[in-house]
Design a protein around this motif. Structure first.
Motif, PDB file in Angstrom:
ATOM      1  N   GLY A 174     -84.676  43.342  51.080  1.00 30.96           N
ATOM      2  CA  GLY A 174     -85.362  43.621  49.821  1.00 30.96           C
ATOM      3  C   GLY A 174     -85.062  44.994  49.260  1.00 30.96           C
ATOM      4  O   GLY A 174     -85.616  45.376  48.237  1.00 30.96           O
ATOM      5  N   LEU A 175     -84.200  45.757  49.910  1.00 31.79           N
ATOM      6  CA  LEU A 175     -83.893  47.101  49.452  1.00 31.79           C
ATOM      7  C   LEU A 175     -82.651  47.115  48.571  1.00 31.79           C
ATOM      8  O   LEU A 175     -81.657  46.462  48.875  1.00 31.79           O
ATOM      9  CB  LEU A 175     -83.660  48.041  50.643  1.00 31.79           C
ATOM     10  CG  LEU A 175     -84.849  48.298  51.574  1.00 31.79           C
ATOM     11  CD1 LEU A 175     -84.402  49.112  52.767  1.00 31.79           C
ATOM     12  CD2 LEU A 175     -85.972  49.011  50.839  1.00 31.79           C
ATOM     13  N   ALA A 176     -82.716  47.895  47.488  1.00 35.66           N
ATOM     14  CA  ALA A 176     -81.528  48.043  46.634  1.00 35.66           C
ATOM     15  C   ALA A 176     -80.476  48.895  47.321  1.00 35.66           C
ATOM     16  O   ALA A 176     -79.281  48.743  47.088  1.00 35.66           O
ATOM     17  CB  ALA A 176     -81.933  48.659  45.302  1.00 35.66           C
ATOM     18  N   SER A 177     -80.919  49.808  48.167  1.00 32.74           N
ATOM     19  CA  SER A 177     -80.005  50.632  48.946  1.00 32.74           C
ATOM     20  C   SER A 177     -80.675  50.970  50.268  1.00 32.74           C
ATOM     21  O   SER A 177     -81.897  50.866  50.406  1.00 32.74           O
ATOM     22  CB  SER A 177     -79.638  51.912  48.187  1.00 32.74           C
ATOM     23  OG  SER A 177     -80.800  52.704  47.989  1.00 32.74           O
ATOM     24  N   ILE A 178     -79.878  51.376  51.247  1.00 35.20           N
ATOM     25  CA  ILE A 178     -80.399  51.691  52.569  1.00 35.20           C
ATOM     26  C   ILE A 178     -80.555  53.197  52.698  1.00 35.20           C
ATOM     27  O   ILE A 178     -79.606  53.942  52.457  1.00 35.20           O
ATOM     28  CB  ILE A 178     -79.471  51.128  53.662  1.00 35.20           C
ATOM     29  CG1 ILE A 178     -79.439  49.597  53.555  1.00 35.20           C
ATOM     30  CG2 ILE A 178     -79.932  51.559  55.045  1.00 35.20           C
ATOM     31  CD1 ILE A 178     -78.460  48.929  54.473  1.00 35.20           C
TER      32      ILE A 178
END
Length: 377
Positions: free
Chosen positions: A314-318
């Motif tokens: 669910g993350l756009a970036s880590i």
């Protein structure tokens, strides 16, 4: 290298390094490195002196790196796979007096680059140092301390001319202590080395296994990735570290071969990480520890780490995560003050991993390596 020597005393017969059909125990690797180190000391290598090394990945490469450190020098790695112009640029800037090489190194550098440097050929069938003592050089006799340089590694040049970053033994030991405690405490099958030794990210799986009494495996990176996809049960590595570019290739191989997880822990760094590549591991190998690792060369390999959670999909970036041991990370504004939560700032890194500065660049060092306003010293 004294931590490596401690592993030698503990288990001299244990397997240290594997390359194709060549296998060396800890005792054999140490003896070879010691003989070469005594030769380098005889050639005048002293603490803080950069010694260039340009070899294909091989057992000789590991011997050469350890020998430079044992002799008190700072290794300057030159990967023969890099473009000739890049290698010569580094040689011209660092101006080492001594170069360890093999046939691939000579070919990559070209004859003109070898004119102003003394060359030690590690492919010599009967080296002059073969009869030298196999005992460990004594650091105190060399005047070597934790404040002397371990290596000089050049930045990629993505933000200007490549700069030689000077990293001291103390900074390297701090990083490797953190890394080994995190990944090799129950060392079993060690690590393969997938990254170039000219790229500081390769330090983790180059020295990490050797300081933990585990095995270091060397091979061509692409050949290793194919081999990783076909590992049998019981061959699982302790840690694999690679870039996102390598990860995409490995994922394709693993998906095609549908084998077991090749590692207990997977560390990715060097570029922005794509969440979808991590989702593959979460779905296929849910028991593997997944780690995003971040750090500029100036902060000794890595300064922040993030254990990737199940929410990664669910993350756009880590995120790059939290600081490693004995490290502080700040987000500051243009006036040097901390930014509010959620605001954009510039990243500042403090602590044991901060390098000494840039080789031959005192002005830039003074500009970038500054006193912390938050922690004295």
């Amino acid at each position: 290298h004294e931590l490596f020597e401690a592993q030698v005393r503990q288990a001299p017969e244990a397997l240290a390094v594997v390359h194709e059909d060549e296998r060396l125990s800890y005792g054999e690797l140490n003896a070879r490195a010691n003989r070469l180190a005594h030769h380098l000391i005889g050639l005048g290598v002293r603490p803080d002196q950069p010694v260039a090394i340009c070899l294909e990945r091989s057992v000789a490469m590991v011997v050469g790196l350890l020998a430079i450190l044992k002799a008190g020098g700072a290794y300057l790695p030159l990967d023969p796979a890099y473009p000739c112009a890049r290698l010569r640029q580094v040689l011209d800037d660092a101006a080492p007096r001594l170069l360890l090489c093999d046939a691939a190194g000579r070919a990559a550098l070209g004859p003109e680059a070898l004119v102003d440097v003394s060359v030690v050929d590690l492919e010599t069938a009967t080296p002059t140092w073969a009869e030298l003592p196999a005992c460990d050089p004594e650091p105190r006799a060399l005047g070597l301390t934790a404040r002397h340089l371990a290596y000089v590694i050049y930045t990629s040049g993505s933000t200007g001319t490549p700069k030689g970053v000077m990293v001291e033994h103390g900074s390297l030991v701090n990083y490797l202590h953190w890394s080994d405690r995190s990944h090799y405490e129950e060392a079993g099958n060690g690590s393969p080395m997938l990254l170039s030794f000219s790229f500081d990210a390769g330090v983790t799986t180059l020295f990490g296994p050797l300081l933990a009494g585990a095995k270091l495996r060397l091979a061509n990176p692409i050949a290793l990735i194919h081999a990783l996809a076909a590992l049998e049960d019981g061959q699982t590595y302790d840690l694999i570290k690679l870039t996102p570019s390598h990860l995409s290739l490995l994922n394709k191989r693993l998906e095609a071969d549908k084998g077991p997880a090749p590692t207990r822990a997977l560390m990715v760094g060097g570029e922005a990480l794509i969440p979808a590549d991590m989702q593959f591991w979460q779905e296929h190998f849910p028991n593997v520890r997944l780690i995003n690792h971040y750090g500029p060369t100036e902060a000794t390999v890595g300064c922040a780490t993030f254990a990737i959670s199940d929410a990664v999909g669910g993350l756009a970036s880590i995120p790059i995560g939290r600081p490693i041991a004995n490290t502080r990370v700040y987000l500051l504004d243009g006036h040097g003050g901390p930014v509010p939560f959620g605001a954009v700032g510039e990243l500042y890194v403090g602590g044991a991993g901060v390098a000494r500065g840039y080789l031959n660049r005192p002005d830039l060092t003074a500009e970038r390596f500054i006193a912390s306003p938050f922690v004295e010293g």
